[in-house]
Design a protein around this motif. Structure first.
Motif, PDB file in Angstrom:
ATOM      1  N   GLY A 164       0.812  -1.223  -0.039  1.00 37.84           N
ATOM      2  CA  GLY A 164       0.089  -0.180   0.015  1.00 37.84           C
ATOM      3  C   GLY A 164       0.742   1.327  -0.051  1.00 37.84           C
ATOM      4  O   GLY A 164       0.219   2.573   0.209  1.00 37.84           O
ATOM      5  N   LYS A 165       2.182   1.286  -0.393  1.00 34.62           N
ATOM      6  CA  LYS A 165       2.865   2.173  -0.338  1.00 34.62           C
ATOM      7  C   LYS A 165       2.920   2.788  -1.782  1.00 34.62           C
ATOM      8  O   LYS A 165       2.926   2.190  -2.935  1.00 34.62           O
ATOM      9  CB  LYS A 165       4.509   1.923   0.015  1.00 34.62           C
ATOM     10  CG  LYS A 165       4.687   1.480   1.501  1.00 34.62           C
ATOM     11  CD  LYS A 165       6.119   1.074   1.963  1.00 34.62           C
ATOM     12  CE  LYS A 165       6.090   0.603   3.272  1.00 34.62           C
ATOM     13  NZ  LYS A 165       7.346   0.289   3.558  1.00 34.62           N
ATOM     14  N   ASN A 216      -1.861   6.583   5.306  1.00 34.34           N
ATOM     15  CA  ASN A 216      -1.612   7.702   6.135  1.00 34.34           C
ATOM     16  C   ASN A 216      -1.376   9.076   5.683  1.00 34.34           C
ATOM     17  O   ASN A 216      -1.115  10.171   6.353  1.00 34.34           O
ATOM     18  CB  ASN A 216      -0.098   7.462   6.695  1.00 34.34           C
ATOM     19  CG  ASN A 216      -0.042   6.164   7.476  1.00 34.34           C
ATOM     20  OD1 ASN A 216      -0.938   5.671   8.204  1.00 34.34           O
ATOM     21  ND2 ASN A 216       1.202   5.500   7.522  1.00 34.34           N
ATOM     22  N   ILE A 217      -1.748   9.020   4.311  1.00 31.78           N
ATOM     23  CA  ILE A 217      -1.449  10.259   3.493  1.00 31.78           C
ATOM     24  C   ILE A 217      -3.194  10.927   3.260  1.00 31.78           C
ATOM     25  O   ILE A 217      -3.317  12.241   3.599  1.00 31.78           O
ATOM     26  CB  ILE A 217      -1.026  10.110   2.139  1.00 31.78           C
ATOM     27  CG1 ILE A 217       0.269   9.626   2.571  1.00 31.78           C
ATOM     28  CG2 ILE A 217      -0.732  11.460   1.256  1.00 31.78           C
ATOM     29  CD1 ILE A 217       1.138   9.189   1.184  1.00 31.78           C
ATOM     30  N   GLU A 263      -9.180  10.653   9.776  1.00 32.26           N
ATOM     31  CA  GLU A 263      -9.087  10.292  11.200  1.00 32.26           C
ATOM     32  C   GLU A 263     -10.117   9.145  11.522  1.00 32.26           C
ATOM     33  O   GLU A 263     -11.242   9.604  11.265  1.00 32.26           O
ATOM     34  CB  GLU A 263      -8.476  11.307  12.215  1.00 32.26           C
ATOM     35  CG  GLU A 263      -7.393  11.973  11.859  1.00 32.26           C
ATOM     36  CD  GLU A 263      -7.034  13.113  12.732  1.00 32.26           C
ATOM     37  OE1 GLU A 263      -7.936  13.225  13.950  1.00 32.26           O
ATOM     38  OE2 GLU A 263      -6.267  14.061  12.664  1.00 32.26           O
ATOM     39  N   GLY A 264      -9.424   8.459  12.272  1.00 33.21           N
ATOM     40  CA  GLY A 264     -10.900   7.336  12.827  1.00 33.21           C
ATOM     41  C   GLY A 264     -11.234   6.386  11.614  1.00 33.21           C
ATOM     42  O   GLY A 264     -12.022   5.273  12.095  1.00 33.21           O
ATOM     43  N   ASN A 265     -10.719   6.398  10.280  1.00 31.51           N
ATOM     44  CA  ASN A 265     -11.069   5.267   9.461  1.00 31.51           C
ATOM     45  C   ASN A 265      -9.903   4.610   8.958  1.00 31.51           C
ATOM     46  O   ASN A 265      -9.851   3.961   7.921  1.00 31.51           O
ATOM     47  CB  ASN A 265     -11.651   6.107   8.213  1.00 31.51           C
ATOM     48  CG  ASN A 265     -13.150   6.338   8.559  1.00 31.51           C
ATOM     49  OD1 ASN A 265     -13.790   6.195   9.557  1.00 31.51           O
ATOM     50  ND2 ASN A 265     -13.949   7.036   7.362  1.00 31.51           N
ATOM     51  N   HIS A 266      -8.807   4.922   9.702  1.00 31.93           N
ATOM     52  CA  HIS A 266      -7.518   4.178   9.220  1.00 31.93           C
ATOM     53  C   HIS A 266      -7.811   2.804   9.255  1.00 31.93           C
ATOM     54  O   HIS A 266      -7.429   2.078   8.304  1.00 31.93           O
ATOM     55  CB  HIS A 266      -6.382   4.775  10.167  1.00 31.93           C
ATOM     56  CG  HIS A 266      -5.779   5.939   9.572  1.00 31.93           C
ATOM     57  ND1 HIS A 266      -4.588   6.074   9.480  1.00 31.93           N
ATOM     58  CD2 HIS A 266      -6.434   7.031   9.561  1.00 31.93           C
ATOM     59  CE1 HIS A 266      -4.373   7.426   9.086  1.00 31.93           C
ATOM     60  NE2 HIS A 266      -5.320   7.953   9.436  1.00 31.93           N
ATOM     61  N   GLU A 267      -8.271   2.105  10.484  1.00 28.86           N
ATOM     62  CA  GLU A 267      -8.586   0.665  10.496  1.00 28.86           C
ATOM     63  C   GLU A 267      -9.355  -0.050   9.292  1.00 28.86           C
ATOM     64  O   GLU A 267      -8.961  -1.010   8.639  1.00 28.86           O
ATOM     65  CB  GLU A 267      -8.975   0.241  11.620  1.00 28.86           C
ATOM     66  CG  GLU A 267      -8.967  -1.297  12.025  1.00 28.86           C
ATOM     67  CD  GLU A 267      -7.640  -1.833  12.000  1.00 28.86           C
ATOM     68  OE1 GLU A 267      -7.596  -3.170  11.372  1.00 28.86           O
ATOM     69  OE2 GLU A 267      -6.688  -1.510  12.268  1.00 28.86           O
ATOM     70  N   MET A 292      -7.245   0.437   6.208  1.00 25.07           N
ATOM     71  CA  MET A 292      -6.244  -0.936   6.001  1.00 25.07           C
ATOM     72  C   MET A 292      -6.715  -2.181   5.932  1.00 25.07           C
ATOM     73  O   MET A 292      -6.154  -2.877   5.001  1.00 25.07           O
ATOM     74  CB  MET A 292      -5.233  -0.716   7.512  1.00 25.07           C
ATOM     75  CG  MET A 292      -4.663   0.474   7.715  1.00 25.07           C
ATOM     76  SD  MET A 292      -3.335   0.490   6.420  1.00 25.07           S
ATOM     77  CE  MET A 292      -2.243  -1.048   7.027  1.00 25.07           C
ATOM     78  N   ASN A 293      -8.001  -2.132   6.424  1.00 28.75           N
ATOM     79  CA  ASN A 293      -8.670  -3.534   6.121  1.00 28.75           C
ATOM     80  C   ASN A 293      -9.017  -3.594   4.321  1.00 28.75           C
ATOM     81  O   ASN A 293      -8.700  -4.839   3.796  1.00 28.75           O
ATOM     82  CB  ASN A 293      -9.961  -3.646   6.627  1.00 28.75           C
ATOM     83  CG  ASN A 293     -10.659  -4.921   6.515  1.00 28.75           C
ATOM     84  OD1 ASN A 293     -10.015  -6.100   6.718  1.00 28.75           O
ATOM     85  ND2 ASN A 293     -11.822  -4.773   6.195  1.00 28.75           N
TER      86      ASN A 293
END
Length: 808
Positions: A281-282, A308-309, A313-317, A320-321
């Motif tokens: 995911g980079k 991360n870009i 906020e709050g939706n990172h998990e 990532m899923n």
């Protein structure tokens, strides 16, 4: 003398035991025969054959078209003139069946007469086998000749093209004569050494796959792939080649190389923001649209996790899923929110999918489409989408959403649903017009508002149907009290454009959770209760009942689904044979409509036909039945089966159509069916409803040659004068008179009377529902020659019926 007697004994023994039929003919008649002949021709003893002219044992017309006795006499005369004669013939057994034979006629030199010995061998099975072999050869030859695939046969030794199909001739541009005069090297321009190696490989391995270049007659060179192998034809080994042109495929592969060079330009100039990521995911690369949308340069984010870009906020998990899902090889499509470099939120459509190379995932594409303008537009549309434009009430979509919301609220104890329908509203529209009708609906909506609670939701479902959602109901009595107020309020006159209108409403009630735990079920059950309220003359309010709903549900489903039964291919037609019991032949059939409902299964015509008549579907269904019956009967005729009539039950509603006869004419013309093979069948009670109009329509049908029959005869109140006026062709005695006829003398007398009356009016009689041989025997004694029933056959599908036609 003793030697002569011994020789005669030997001949007599041979005459008896020879496995062929032997006939001795003298002066054109059979004077003796052996036991084999008696059995072969299906007789019981020699006396049945002795004295018979041999031509009586042959069909009237031989396969060559000549009359058997004329042709047969010529064969005998030839034998008398030449001593011996051998030929093939067709013989007839005592039961009328025929068999093929080989006949040897030999002249016997006896004093005083011309005597012929005929030795007959049954070659029927050989004939059948011979025909099958020929048919098989023709079949496979036809497959070769008519195949769209290019096929050629090659002699592996001489390299000659020994055969080619039509597709090969067209492809290479040669006549078959020219193409089969060439060697394979004339069209295969590959190196001969390579070609011969491949041919040898195909010969040894039985099958193989090759790529070559072939030359057409025009000189054009084409890329081809060849599937080849070794086959044996008439003891000669040949190579077959199935040739497929892959020139376009080769060109495509070349173009693909060019197209790859376009990718970078498409990537850079796409209006959608695109990021190319590695498997973790980079960021590897971004296009110009990504830079414009999120305000990042590649140098700022290269090598960093995309989550991360631009993820909020709050939706990172969650994000990532999503990355993990794509890493597993799956595709993600969803609406989501991302942020730009300044932290501004952006509504986007995300499409993320794996990059595959050589069957391995090497990265991820993530494409972001800016949908901010669309979202604003959708918010405006949503407001309109949830409102009924006529009454200002909520619409069906909003009501269902709100009902689902209330169901999902844990604190709700009970939810009430009221389904309302204005009685007789269609008459207002038809007589006073839609403008008045619309004003009635608006006035009705205003009155409902006065009697519901603030938290209740009123919606217009469509037409004159309304629905009310009552959340947080303590007792069912609360719902009933509100329903009573609405019904009582309607007793006050509606004044619409100077029209004083008296309206009533039918209300059905269902409650959550006792009558359903989802929106669809609750609405459906309230609707069912409303329909039951319409049928109740004492009360216009009905609470849904599990015990009473089953029948109503079924009628409701039938009433709704019968309209689409044809388009869903749920209707089908069976055919019950009508048999001439004297000839033991099928002379006709009755077409019987069947419905295999996707949910209810098989539904009896007695259940759905009355509903179809009531809701007006019977005309379209009836026309569909007649058209399919005509088409099916014509198909049987074209297949060479004996012509039969097929009777179709017709509703009185169809006969009341102004253009019914014209539709019949049109169907007969389009199917090319002779009218005499279609029979219209009406019930005795049906034509009594409107005798003069029915007589007029039936006469028109008779004039075009269509047959007419009366079904269920004996259950109505026909008079002799009415029967004569109807000018019908057949009467079908009702099944109730045939049932238990073997134990009921009265029914026997009734059936006999019907047959006698019909005979006096020159009308055929068919007995329906004949189920056993005893009933059949009684009907025969009453001179009923045509019957229909399970004693002969149940109703059959078209394929099953066709098999019966084959056997007769």
């Amino acid at each position: 003398m003793e030697k002569y007697d011994k020789l005669e004994s030997i001949y007599e023994t041979l005459f008896k035991i020879i496995p062929y039929a032997v006939l001795i003919l003298e002066n054109g008649e059979i004077v003796d025969c052996n036991q084999t002949a008696i059995c072969m021709f299906g007789y019981e003893n020699k006396d049945d054959i002795i004295g018979v002219e041999p031509f009586k044992l042959s069909p009237t017309i031989q396969p060559n078209g000549l009359i058997s006795d004329e042709k047969g006499k010529a064969q005998i005369q030839y034998a008398l003139s030449n001593g011996n004669h051998k030929f093939e013939w067709v013989h007839k057994k005592s039961d009328g069946s025929v068999f093929f034979s080989e006949v040897i006629l030999s002249k016997l030199f006896t004093e005083g007469s011309n005597t012929i010995c005929a030795i007959i061998r049954d070659v029927t099975e050989w004939k059948i086998m011979q025909n099958k072999i020929k048919e098989s050869e023709n079949k496979y030859r036809s497959l070769f000749e008519k195949s769209n695939a290019v096929m050629i046969l090659i002699d592996p030794e001489t390299k000659d093209i020994v055969d080619a199909n039509d597709a090969a001739c067209v492809y290479y541009g040669y006549t078959k004569e020219k193409l089969t005069s060439l060697k394979i090297t004339a069209i295969n321009v590959s190196k001969k050494e390579d070609l011969y190696v491949q041919m040898e490989s195909a010969k040894n391995k039985k099958t193989n796959y090759f790529c070559f270049k072939h030359r057409l007659s025009s000189g054009e060179i084409r890329d081809v792939e060849v599937y080849g192998g070794l086959i044996e034809i008439n003891s000669k080994k040949l190579l077959y080649s199935i040739v497929h042109d892959i020139t376009e495929k080769v060109m495509f592969e070349q173009r693909l190389m060019i197209q790859k060079s376009y990718f970078k330009q498409l990537f850079e100039n796409s209006p959608d923001a695109i990021a190319i990521l590695d498997n973790e995911g980079k960021v590897i690369s971004i296009n110009l649209a990504f830079k414009d949308l999120f305000q990042y340069d590649l140098d700022e984010i290269k090598g960093k996790l995309i989550t991360n870009i631009i993820c909020i906020e709050g939706n990172h998990e969650e994000d990532m899923n999503c990355t993990r899902i794509v890493q597993s090889g799956k595709i993600i499509r969803k609406e989501t929110i991302r942020k730009d470099k300044q932290g501004n939120l952006i509504d986007v459509n995300l499409l993320s999918y794996p990059i595959i190379y050589n069957d391995k995932q090497i990265g991820i594409y993530s494409i972001y489409t800016d949908i901010r303008e669309r979202k604003k537009y959708e918010e405006k549309i949503q407001t309109l989408a949830y409102t009924d434009s006529l009454t200002g009430l909520y619409n069906r979509a909003y009501f269902i959403d709100r009902l689902n919301y209330e169901i999902n609220k844990k604190e709700n104890k009970n939810i009430g649903i009221m389904f309302l329908d204005l009685d007789g509203f269609k008459k207002i529209n038809d007589t006073l017009g839609h403008v008045v009708g619309d004003n009635v609906l608006k006035s009705f909506a205003d009155r409902i508002k006065k009697y519901v609670r603030k938290e209740d939701i009123i919606a217009r479902m469509g037409g004159d149907e309304f629905i009310i959602l009552l959340p947080n109901v303590e007792k069912n009595e609360e719902i009933i009290d509100i329903a009573k107020k609405i019904v009582q309020n309607l007793e006050n006159i509606f004044v619409i454009e100077e029209h004083n209108l008296y309206l009533t409403t039918s209300i059905g009630i269902s409650t959550y959770p006792s009558d359903g735990t989802d929106a669809h079920t609750l609405i459906k059950n309230a609707d069912i209760a409303m329909y039951k309220a319409k049928e109740n003359i004492h009360s216009k309010i009905e609470v849904y009942s599990h015990r009473a709903s089953s029948e109503l549900k079924e009628k409701f489903i039938i009433d709704n689904d019968i309209r689409s039964a044809i388009s869903k291919n749920e209707l089908y037609i069976c055919y019950q044979p009508i048999v001439d019991v004297m000839k033991k032949k099928i002379i006709g059939a009755e077409a019987l409509l069947r419905w295999n409902h996707s949910e209810l299964g098989s539904i009896s015509p007695s259940e759905f036909i009355p509903i179809a008549e009531k809701n007006g579907c019977i005309n379209s269904i009836g026309n569909w039945v007649i058209e399919n019956v005509c088409r099916q009967n014509k198909l049987w005729q074209d297949l060479g089966y004996k012509n039969i009539f097929v009777s179709v039950n017709v509703s009185v509603r169809q006969l009341e159509e102004k253009d019914f006869v014209e539709k019949i004419k049109s169907i007969l013309k389009s199917t090319n069916l002779d009218p005499r093979y279609l029979e219209i069948e009406i019930t005795e009670s049906a034509y009594m409803e409107n005798i003069d109009n029915i007589i007029s329509e039936l006469k028109k049908l008779k004039d075009i040659g269509v047959g007419i029959s009366i079904d269920d005869f004996g259950t109505g109140y026909s008079s002799l004068s009415q029967l004569s006026r109807l000018n019908i062709d057949k009467l079908k005695i009702d099944k109730s008179f045939v049932d238990n006829i073997e134990n009921n003398d009265t029914n026997i007398k009734i059936v006999g009377a019907i047959i006698m009356v019909a005979k006096s009016l020159n009308i055929d009689v068919i007995a329906e529902g004949v189920e056993n041989k005893r009933q059949l025997s009684i009907l025969k004694k009453q001179r009923c020659k045509k019957v229909q029933g399970y004693v002969f056959s149940r109703p059959l599908t078209p394929d099953e019926f066709e098999k019966r036609l084959i056997r007769q």
